[in-house]
Design a protein around this motif. Sequence first.
Motif, mmCIF file in Angstrom:
data_model
loop_
_atom_site.group_PDB
_atom_site.id
_atom_site.type_symbol
_atom_site.label_atom_id
_atom_site.label_comp_id
_atom_site.label_asym_id
_atom_site.label_seq_id
_atom_site.Cartn_x
_atom_site.Cartn_y
_atom_site.Cartn_z
ATOM 1 N N THR A 117 51.865 53.099 123.880
ATOM 2 C CA THR A 117 50.520 52.594 124.150
ATOM 3 C C THR A 117 49.581 53.754 124.430
ATOM 4 N N TRP A 118 48.583 53.888 123.555
ATOM 5 C CA TRP A 118 47.511 54.846 123.752
ATOM 6 C C TRP A 118 46.303 54.074 124.255
ATOM 7 N N LYS A 119 45.267 54.775 124.594
ATOM 8 C CA LYS A 119 44.059 54.125 125.096
ATOM 9 C C LYS A 119 43.456 53.183 124.056
ATOM 10 N N ASP A 120 43.585 53.551 122.783
ATOM 11 C CA ASP A 120 42.907 52.793 121.734
ATOM 12 C C ASP A 120 43.829 52.019 120.796
ATOM 13 N N ARG A 121 45.157 52.122 120.985
ATOM 14 C CA ARG A 121 46.067 51.417 120.072
ATOM 15 C C ARG A 121 47.474 51.344 120.643
ATOM 16 N N GLN A 122 48.301 50.553 119.939
ATOM 17 C CA GLN A 122 49.705 50.392 120.290
ATOM 18 C C GLN A 122 50.547 50.515 119.034
ATOM 19 N N LEU A 123 51.764 51.055 119.181
ATOM 20 C CA LEU A 123 52.685 51.192 118.057
ATOM 21 C C LEU A 123 54.074 50.800 118.534
ATOM 22 N N LYS A 124 54.695 49.853 117.821
ATOM 23 C CA LYS A 124 56.029 49.380 118.187
ATOM 24 C C LYS A 124 57.006 49.787 117.083
ATOM 25 N N ILE A 125 58.088 50.489 117.465
ATOM 26 C CA ILE A 125 59.096 50.943 116.516
ATOM 27 C C ILE A 125 60.440 50.344 116.906
ATOM 28 N N GLU A 126 61.100 49.720 115.939
ATOM 29 C CA GLU A 126 62.432 49.150 116.142
ATOM 30 C C GLU A 126 63.434 49.974 115.348
ATOM 31 N N ASP A 127 64.509 50.378 116.012
ATOM 32 C CA ASP A 127 65.493 51.269 115.401
ATOM 33 C C ASP A 127 66.903 50.718 115.618
ATOM 34 N N TYR A 128 67.452 50.095 114.575
ATOM 35 C CA TYR A 128 68.817 49.566 114.632
ATOM 36 C C TYR A 128 69.777 50.700 114.270
ATOM 37 N N GLY A 129 70.596 51.093 115.230
ATOM 38 C CA GLY A 129 71.558 52.167 115.009
ATOM 39 C C GLY A 129 71.160 53.489 115.656
ATOM 40 N N LEU A 130 69.947 53.592 116.146
ATOM 41 C CA LEU A 130 69.448 54.767 116.873
ATOM 42 C C LEU A 130 69.475 56.053 116.048
ATOM 43 N N LYS A 131 69.276 55.936 114.750
ATOM 44 C CA LYS A 131 69.281 57.115 113.867
ATOM 45 C C LYS A 131 68.011 57.173 113.021
ATOM 46 N N GLY A 132 66.922 56.609 113.505
ATOM 47 C CA GLY A 132 65.705 56.457 112.703
ATOM 48 C C GLY A 132 65.035 57.736 112.269
ATOM 49 N N ALA A 133 64.685 58.581 113.193
ATOM 50 C CA ALA A 133 63.967 59.816 112.895
ATOM 51 C C ALA A 133 64.325 60.829 113.982
ATOM 52 N N PRO A 134 64.279 62.117 113.649
ATOM 53 C CA PRO A 134 64.649 63.129 114.652
ATOM 54 C C PRO A 134 63.869 63.029 115.964
ATOM 55 N N VAL A 135 62.571 62.770 115.908
ATOM 56 C CA VAL A 135 61.795 62.676 117.146
ATOM 57 C C VAL A 135 62.253 61.478 117.982
ATOM 58 N N LEU A 136 62.629 60.388 117.336
ATOM 59 C CA LEU A 136 63.135 59.222 118.078
ATOM 60 C C LEU A 136 64.473 59.556 118.739
ATOM 61 N N GLU A 137 65.342 60.250 118.022
ATOM 62 C CA GLU A 137 66.638 60.631 118.592
ATOM 63 C C GLU A 137 66.454 61.523 119.819
ATOM 64 N N GLU A 138 65.467 62.418 119.780
ATOM 65 C CA GLU A 138 65.173 63.269 120.939
ATOM 66 C C GLU A 138 64.684 62.425 122.121
ATOM 67 N N ILE A 139 63.849 61.450 121.833
ATOM 68 C CA ILE A 139 63.363 60.549 122.885
ATOM 69 C C ILE A 139 64.541 59.797 123.497
ATOM 70 N N TYR A 140 65.451 59.285 122.662
ATOM 71 C CA TYR A 140 66.613 58.550 123.171
ATOM 72 C C TYR A 140 67.450 59.426 124.091
ATOM 73 N N ARG A 141 67.655 60.675 123.712
ATOM 74 C CA ARG A 141 68.463 61.581 124.529
ATOM 75 C C ARG A 141 67.846 61.772 125.915
ATOM 76 N N LEU A 142 66.538 61.749 125.965
ATOM 77 C CA LEU A 142 65.869 61.928 127.251
ATOM 78 C C LEU A 142 65.874 60.667 128.112
ATOM 79 N N ILE A 143 65.680 59.518 127.498
ATOM 80 C CA ILE A 143 65.444 58.324 128.331
ATOM 81 C C ILE A 143 66.639 57.391 128.480
ATOM 82 N N TYR A 144 67.542 57.377 127.527
ATOM 83 C CA TYR A 144 68.678 56.449 127.646
ATOM 84 C C TYR A 144 69.861 57.172 128.278
ATOM 85 N N LYS A 145 70.099 56.860 129.553
ATOM 86 C CA LYS A 145 71.174 57.513 130.312
ATOM 87 C C LYS A 145 72.256 56.532 130.660
#
Length: 145
Positions: A117-145
């Motif tokens: 959620t940004w001030k002017d928009r929202q973006l929802k990404i669904e990733d089955y298998g957690l292998k969508g894109a490198p930036v998403l994988e980096e986010i998962y490593r940080l937040i899913y413990k």
Amino acid sequence: MKFKSLLYLFLLLSASCSSVSQEKSKPVLLKIEVHLSAYGVESDHIPSIRGIVDFEADSSFFQRSFYNPALKASTYSLSKPERDSLHKMINQADFTKLKLVYKNNTSDQPTSTITFTWKDRQLKIEDYGLKGAPVLEEIYRLIYK
């Protein structure tokens, strides 16, 4: 000569003002909401996680639960350096190159849903298998413990 000096000064000020306005127009990331669903995954030890990282309040909160009732639910938060790293990573990502849905041909995989959620928009990404894109994988490593 005075005219040239004034013109030069005007052009210099105009250029510096336009660079400041470009910095201000950068989208402001307010928060991300995440949901890691382990529904259908054939392991009782993989958690389902719901959480939020609120960059305006500089806070985060995550709830971790398991399908197996013998495993206790818990909560956690990200440290300040982790939140800062996540914020920097997201701000540097090129979201125009990301898909809204990523699928994996392997069955029984966890699914991550992240809403940015940004001030002017929202973006929802669904990733089955957690292998969508490198930036998403980096986010998962940080937040899913």
